[in-house]
Design an enzyme around this catalytic site. Structure first.
Site, mmCIF file in Angstrom:
data_model
loop_
_atom_site.group_PDB
_atom_site.id
_atom_site.type_symbol
_atom_site.label_atom_id
_atom_site.label_comp_id
_atom_site.label_asym_id
_atom_site.label_seq_id
_atom_site.Cartn_x
_atom_site.Cartn_y
_atom_site.Cartn_z
ATOM 1 C CD GLN A 1 -2.887 -1.295 2.234
ATOM 2 O OE1 GLN A 1 -3.111 -0.339 2.964
ATOM 3 N NE2 GLN A 1 -3.508 -2.450 2.393
ATOM 4 C CB CYS A 2 4.233 1.744 -0.740
ATOM 5 S SG CYS A 2 5.623 2.848 -1.014
ATOM 6 N N GLY A 3 3.095 4.230 -2.447
ATOM 7 C CA GLY A 3 3.099 4.866 -3.758
ATOM 8 C C GLY A 3 4.044 4.181 -4.734
ATOM 9 C CB THR B 1 2.561 -0.691 -4.265
ATOM 10 O OG1 THR B 1 2.747 -0.437 -2.863
ATOM 11 C CG2 THR B 1 2.007 -2.075 -4.445
#
Length: 166
Positions: free
Chosen positions: A36-38, A40
């Protein structure tokens, strides 16, 4: 010849221990990941590298980490399923781990000791990458924003036996 990397091990999402010695003779790309990371979407690029070069000796190892903005809140099982369904990830994933602090996974403790970052050895964010040669020697550390495709030339050279100049 003894090599510290091959003395290390890590657990799969199911809790089974895997020795890094299982990857002896392979070029290894170790990455701390988060679903859930930019950054990802890099999962897709990592999987592309793995598919393109696994038969030539590349392995990508994903280590999910929730230490940066709580961007890996999923359970080990849900994380593994999310990576497969959303990004087609088939490269080995390990259980959620810490990459900084007293609970640092031994793989990352070793890699940070061998390849410090620009501002010290501490890992700053998800998708920090470590490239290890086929003899288990850490060769290069890449920042989180370095896209997998930017590493491809170096991987190709390492797989082809050419010397990598850093």
């Amino acid at each position: 010849m003894a090599n510290e990397f091959y003395d290390l091990s890590a657990n799969t999402p199911q809790g089974h221990s895997v020795s890094m010695a299982d990857y002896r003779g392979k070029v290894v790309l170790v990455v701390n990941t988060a679903t859930q990371c930019g950054l990802t979407p890099q999962f897709a690029g990592l999987e592309k590298l793995y598919q393109e070069y696994k038969d030539q000796g590349l392995v990508v190892l994903g280590f999910p980490c929730n230490q940066f903005g709580s961007q890996e809140p999923l359970t080990n099982e849900a994380m593994e399923q999310t990576c497969l369904v959303n990004y087609g990830v088939t490269f080995p994933l390990f259980e959620k781990t810490e990459v900084n602090g007293p609970g640092t996974n031994p793989v990352f403790r070793y890699l940070k000791k061998k390849l410090g970052g620009l501002f010290g050895s501490r890992i700053k964010w998800n998708f920090t990458k470590f490239l290890i040669d086929a003899n288990g020697r850490p060769v290069k550390r890449y920042s989180p924003v370095t896209k997998p495709e930017a590493i491809e030339g170096e991987i190709r050279r390492m797989l082809g036996g050419e010397r990598v100049h850093i």
